[in-house]
Design a protein around this motif. Structure first.
Motif, PDB file in Angstrom:
ATOM      1  N   GLY A  18       0.820  -1.198   0.000  1.00 40.93           N
ATOM      2  CA  GLY A  18       0.000   0.000   0.000  1.00 40.93           C
ATOM      3  C   GLY A  18       0.855   1.249   0.000  1.00 40.93           C
ATOM      4  N   PRO A  19       0.342   2.334   0.560  1.00 35.36           N
ATOM      5  CA  PRO A  19       1.067   3.613   0.513  1.00 35.36           C
ATOM      6  C   PRO A  19       2.281   3.677   1.438  1.00 35.36           C
ATOM      7  CG  PRO A  19      -0.947   3.852   1.787  1.00 35.36           C
ATOM      8  CD  PRO A  19      -0.979   2.481   1.181  1.00 35.36           C
ATOM      9  N   VAL A  20       2.317   2.829   2.467  1.00 37.49           N
ATOM     10  CA  VAL A  20       3.430   2.860   3.425  1.00 37.49           C
ATOM     11  C   VAL A  20       4.674   2.255   2.776  1.00 37.49           C
ATOM     12  CG1 VAL A  20       4.213   2.140   5.714  1.00 37.49           C
ATOM     13  CG2 VAL A  20       1.793   2.652   5.324  1.00 37.49           C
ATOM     14  N   TRP A  69       1.114   5.428   7.854  1.00 42.72           N
ATOM     15  CA  TRP A  69       0.182   4.377   8.276  1.00 42.72           C
ATOM     16  C   TRP A  69      -0.865   4.179   7.199  1.00 42.72           C
ATOM     17  CZ3 TRP A  69       0.590   0.744  11.757  1.00 42.72           C
ATOM     18  CH2 TRP A  69      -0.530   0.005  12.123  1.00 42.72           C
ATOM     19  N   ASP A  70      -1.387   2.956   7.119  1.00 39.96           N
ATOM     20  CA  ASP A  70      -2.469   2.621   6.200  1.00 39.96           C
ATOM     21  C   ASP A  70      -3.724   2.373   7.029  1.00 39.96           C
ATOM     22  OD1 ASP A  70      -4.191   1.630   4.302  1.00 39.96           O
ATOM     23  OD2 ASP A  70      -2.725   0.327   3.350  1.00 39.96           O
ATOM     24  N   SER A  71      -4.790   3.112   6.748  1.00 35.03           N
ATOM     25  CA  SER A  71      -6.013   3.014   7.546  1.00 35.03           C
ATOM     26  C   SER A  71      -6.824   1.751   7.260  1.00 35.03           C
ATOM     27  CB  SER A  71      -6.906   4.238   7.301  1.00 35.03           C
ATOM     28  OG  SER A  71      -7.220   4.358   5.926  1.00 35.03           O
ATOM     29  N   ASN A  72      -6.446   1.008   6.221  1.00 32.68           N
ATOM     30  CA  ASN A  72      -7.150  -0.236   5.899  1.00 32.68           C
ATOM     31  C   ASN A  72      -6.986  -1.231   7.051  1.00 32.68           C
ATOM     32  OD1 ASN A  72      -8.068  -2.709   4.811  1.00 32.68           O
ATOM     33  ND2 ASN A  72      -7.485  -2.080   2.745  1.00 32.68           N
ATOM     34  N   ALA A 108       3.741   8.523   3.804  1.00 34.66           N
ATOM     35  CA  ALA A 108       2.597   7.841   4.416  1.00 34.66           C
ATOM     36  C   ALA A 108       3.106   6.959   5.555  1.00 34.66           C
ATOM     37  CB  ALA A 108       1.875   6.993   3.375  1.00 34.66           C
ATOM     38  N   TYR A 153      -4.298  -3.918   6.917  1.00 30.99           N
ATOM     39  CA  TYR A 153      -2.907  -3.550   7.196  1.00 30.99           C
ATOM     40  C   TYR A 153      -2.585  -3.813   8.666  1.00 30.99           C
ATOM     41  CZ  TYR A 153       1.421  -0.856   7.307  1.00 30.99           C
ATOM     42  OH  TYR A 153       2.729  -0.484   7.458  1.00 30.99           O
ATOM     43  N   SER A 171       7.171  -0.628   6.737  1.00 30.50           N
ATOM     44  CA  SER A 171       6.264  -1.718   7.140  1.00 30.50           C
ATOM     45  C   SER A 171       7.045  -2.854   7.798  1.00 30.50           C
ATOM     46  CB  SER A 171       5.505  -2.239   5.920  1.00 30.50           C
ATOM     47  OG  SER A 171       4.587  -1.282   5.438  1.00 30.50           O
TER      48      SER A 171
END
Length: 317
Positions: free
Chosen positions: A26-28, A215-218, A213, A221, A33
């Motif tokens: 994702g964006p992170v 953190w990923d709010s999904n 980014a 994740y 990660s």
């Protein structure tokens, strides 16, 4: 039976990590990660070790080897694997990762003068053939270009580093260190390496750090990170390195051949993966290789002992 339990635990835990790693995309940034994963794992592991008083004393030499293991097992190898998936399919990365069994055999002979036996050679052959059958679609559909060579190169680099980390684990076992102790230090050193890599990628610029980014709010994740940190790292690596100490690096590394089978099973449940006849044959071949690595199944051995005992009693009667 304990060896078999440790072996199966490693298979199940690391097999599930493939899906969790995919949820981390994702964006992170990748290095961040991985840093979250091993930072959380190191914090949990150190807290448990201190709570139960299991932290052993280490020498300066031990610390140098822990730092080396942190680079090989908990940072640089994962960066290489993540980079590889950017060039080639994850299935092809899994096939390349199976070379860890052969690399361990070569490193064992080089560093510890331990040649691989005929049982292991046959198991390695079965594992390689089985994985190629499992991922035959990825292998046939892959465009063999310069990008593919980059991906295979990164996957081989990650496998080589992982194998070197195994050899450091053998060194620790020979010197009486337990996995809980050296894993705590190694994960801590791995986090420092990952933090350095992340800062280098950002160029130490405040603007880049603010725009990144974090953190990923999904929800996937978060749950993927929790699985990777607690089960795949704290449980998986400690169980795996304990297995290395008990049955040797060659046989323990064969779990990397079996984990894609678990991963594909989870993919069929969560990602609509469809099994083919070739894939099923590959599955059976990989299972045969796993049984060969573990040796004679304990259940069969127990039945033979039971039969001999009963036969003696009948003859005595």
């Amino acid at each position: 039976m304990l060896n078999a339990l440790l072996y199966v635990t490693t298979l199940l835990v690391w097999g599930g990590s493939w899906l969790a790693i995919k949820w981390q995309a994702g964006p992170v940034p990748t290095s961040l990660s991985i840093l979250y994963r091993f930072g959380l794992a190191a914090a949990l592991l150190i807290a448990l070790v201190l709570l139960f008083g299991r932290l052993q004393r280490t020498t300066r030499r031990d610390q140098w080897f822990c730092a080396l293991q942190g680079g090989c097992l908990y940072s640089c190898n994962f960066i290489a694997f993540y980079l590889a998936t950017g060039y080639i399919a994850s299935g092809l990365v899994a096939v390349v990762m199976s070379t860890t069994t052969l690399l361990n055999a070569a490193h064992n002979r080089l560093f510890w003068q331990q040649p691989a036996g005929p049982r292991f050679r046959w198991a390695a052959l079965l594992g390689t053939v089985g994985l190629m059958l499992l991922f035959s679609n990825d292998l046939l559909s892959q465009q063999w270009s310069q990008q593919t060579l980059y991906g295979i190169g990164f996957a081989l680099l990650g496998s080589w580093l992982f194998s070197l980390g195994n050899m450091v684990g053998v060194r620790h076992a020979k010197n009486g260190l337990q996995p809980l102790t050296y894993n705590s230090w190694a994960m801590l050193y791995g986090c420092l390496i990952l933090l350095s890599v992340t800062l280098v990628q950002l160029g130490f610029k405040a603007d880049s750090i603010q725009q990144m980014a974090w953190w990923d709010s999904n929800p996937r994740y978060f749950w993927g990170l929790l699985y990777l940190a607690v089960l795949a790292s704290v449980v998986g690596f400690n169980v795996y390195l304990l297995l290395v100490a008990r049955i040797g690096a060659n046989s323990a590394a064969y779990t990397l051949v079996g984990t894609p089978v678990i991963a594909l099973t989870l993919s069929s449940l969560f990602e609509d993966y469809r099994w083919t006849s070739t894939g099923m044959i590959g599955l059976l071949v990989v299972i045969a290789g796993n049984l060969l690595v573990l040796g004679k199944p304990p259940a069969i051995g127990s039945m033979r002992c039971w039969w001999r005992m009963m036969r003696k009693r009948l003859l005595a009667f």
